[in-house]
Design an enzyme around this catalytic site. Structure first.
Site, PDB file in Angstrom:
ATOM      1  CE  LYS A  52      16.305  96.622  28.795  1.00  0.00           C
ATOM      2  NZ  LYS A  52      15.874  95.803  29.889  1.00  0.00           N
ATOM      3  CD  GLN A  96      12.815  93.875  30.442  1.00  0.00           C
ATOM      4  OE1 GLN A  96      13.617  94.024  29.900  1.00  0.00           O
ATOM      5  NE2 GLN A  96      12.204  94.789  31.309  1.00  0.00           N
ATOM      6  CG  ASP A 119      19.963  93.181  33.107  1.00  0.00           C
ATOM      7  OD1 ASP A 119      20.092  94.420  32.873  1.00  0.00           O
ATOM      8  OD2 ASP A 119      18.814  92.665  32.984  1.00  0.00           O
TER       9      ASP A 119
HETATM   10  N1  GUN Z   1      13.054  95.297  34.400  1.00  0.00           N
HETATM   11  C1  GUN Z   1      13.200  96.632  34.764  1.00  0.00           C
HETATM   12  N2  GUN Z   1      14.374  97.131  34.481  1.00  0.00           N
HETATM   13  C2  GUN Z   1      15.100  96.094  34.025  1.00  0.00           C
HETATM   14  C3  GUN Z   1      16.543  96.006  33.778  1.00  0.00           C
HETATM   15  O1  GUN Z   1      17.106  97.117  33.567  1.00  0.00           O
HETATM   16  N3  GUN Z   1      16.855  94.859  33.498  1.00  0.00           N
HETATM   17  C4  GUN Z   1      15.915  93.885  33.383  1.00  0.00           C
HETATM   18  N4  GUN Z   1      16.334  92.453  32.977  1.00  0.00           N
HETATM   19  N5  GUN Z   1      14.641  93.742  33.636  1.00  0.00           N
HETATM   20  C5  GUN Z   1      14.316  95.071  33.876  1.00  0.00           C
END
Ligand code: GUN
Length: 290
Positions: A52, A96, A119
């Protein structure tokens, strides 16, 4: 043989569309900024977060990483989120998941300002999504919809079967698929479903998001179906230098013989998830600087 739905290529196209928007913001002195909070050292989470941040850098966006040890308290985590809420250079906040055991994910997520919730995980944004108000759409479901639409798959009247009911993929995806603009009929399978194959075999669009390696076998798929594999599972593989390889929730080789179209793992849904996160962060920066 199924057509390959190339998420990497589509992700590049969507990002190319974001580039001029980032440049227009820069011309006004605004650099879109994504704050990334990682608690602990789960290797898969570290690799997602790294991807990311790399995507931000490639688009000329800022990323601000904060790492806390797995021993961090819930209050420390919430305070970090609040500091990001208050920082005007931060347009998007990503915590995350999963968080270490003992930490309330819902309390941490609810601390994120809905205006920076790129998100789309806060109850405010989920509620807005369900009733069709403007909001940040959750990245993986949004990426899946883009992949399906770009592939030219007929969604109106189609039967979509989702295998998995997580808050971040299965549930929001079901909601997006029943929007009038998409108009699919949705079935959600989960661990309480009796005879799952009976449902999956009726799917025109089959979306696997259960987190179970190669759960979907060829005899569970209707010939010609569009198969979207959201799974990202590390399985032991002594022939690889890392000792593992990635597999999805779909038995790719066998299902490719039956499906009409299919996403690979890696290179399918994953790049789209990251791209929709960039999309939301750019939108947030544009909104904040209007
Ligand atoms: N953990 C697994 N997929 C994601 C996601 O798309 N965003 C976040 N913040 N955590 C995750």
């Amino acid at each position: 043989m199924a057509t390959l739905l190339d998420g990497k290529k589509l992700a590049e196209e969507v990002r190319a569309g974001l580039r001029p928007r980032v440049e227009a913001l820069a011309a006004r002195g605004v650099v879109p900024g994504l704050a990334v909070l990682l608690v602990g050292e789960d290797p898969a989470s570290v690799s997602y977060v790294t991807a990311k941040e790399k995507a931000c850098a490639e688009l000329g966006m800022n990323s601000f990483e904060k790492r806390l040890p797995a021993s961090a308290t819930e209050n420390e985590i919430v305070e970090t989120v609040r500091a990001f809420n208050a920082d005007p250079t931060v347009h998007g906040i990503l915590v995350q998941l999963p968080l270490p055991k003992g930490i309330s994910e819902s309390r941490v997520i609810e601390a994120i300002s809905p205006d920076k919730d790129v998100d789309g995980f806060t109850p405010v944004n989920i509620g807005r999504m369900v009733i069709g108000e403007p909001c940040f759409l959750p990245c993986t479901p949004h990426g899946v919809i883009k992949l399906i639409e770009t592939a030219g798959v007929q969604t109106k009247g189609a039967h979509a079967v989702i295998v998995g009911r997580s808050n971040i993929v299965g549930k929001p995806l079901a909601n997006l698929l029943i929007r009038k603009s998409i108009n699919a009929t949705v079935t959600i399978c989960h661990t309480g479903t009796k005879d799952m194959a009976d449902h999956t075999r009726k799917a025109d669009i089959l979306i696997a998001c259960a987190g179970v390696p190669e759960l979907i076998k060829a005899d569970m798929v209707k010939p010609g179906a569009c198969v979207i594999d959201v799974g990202v599972n590390r399985v032991d593989d002594a022939t690889k230098s890392k000792g593992w390889r990635l597999v999805g929730d779909v038995d790719f080789n066998a299902v490719s013989e039956v499906a009409g179209s299919i996403t690979p793992v890696p290179g399918g849904v994953g790049p789209m998830t990251i791209t929709m996160l960039m999309f939301n962060t750019v939108e947030s920066a544009e909104k904040a600087s209007m």
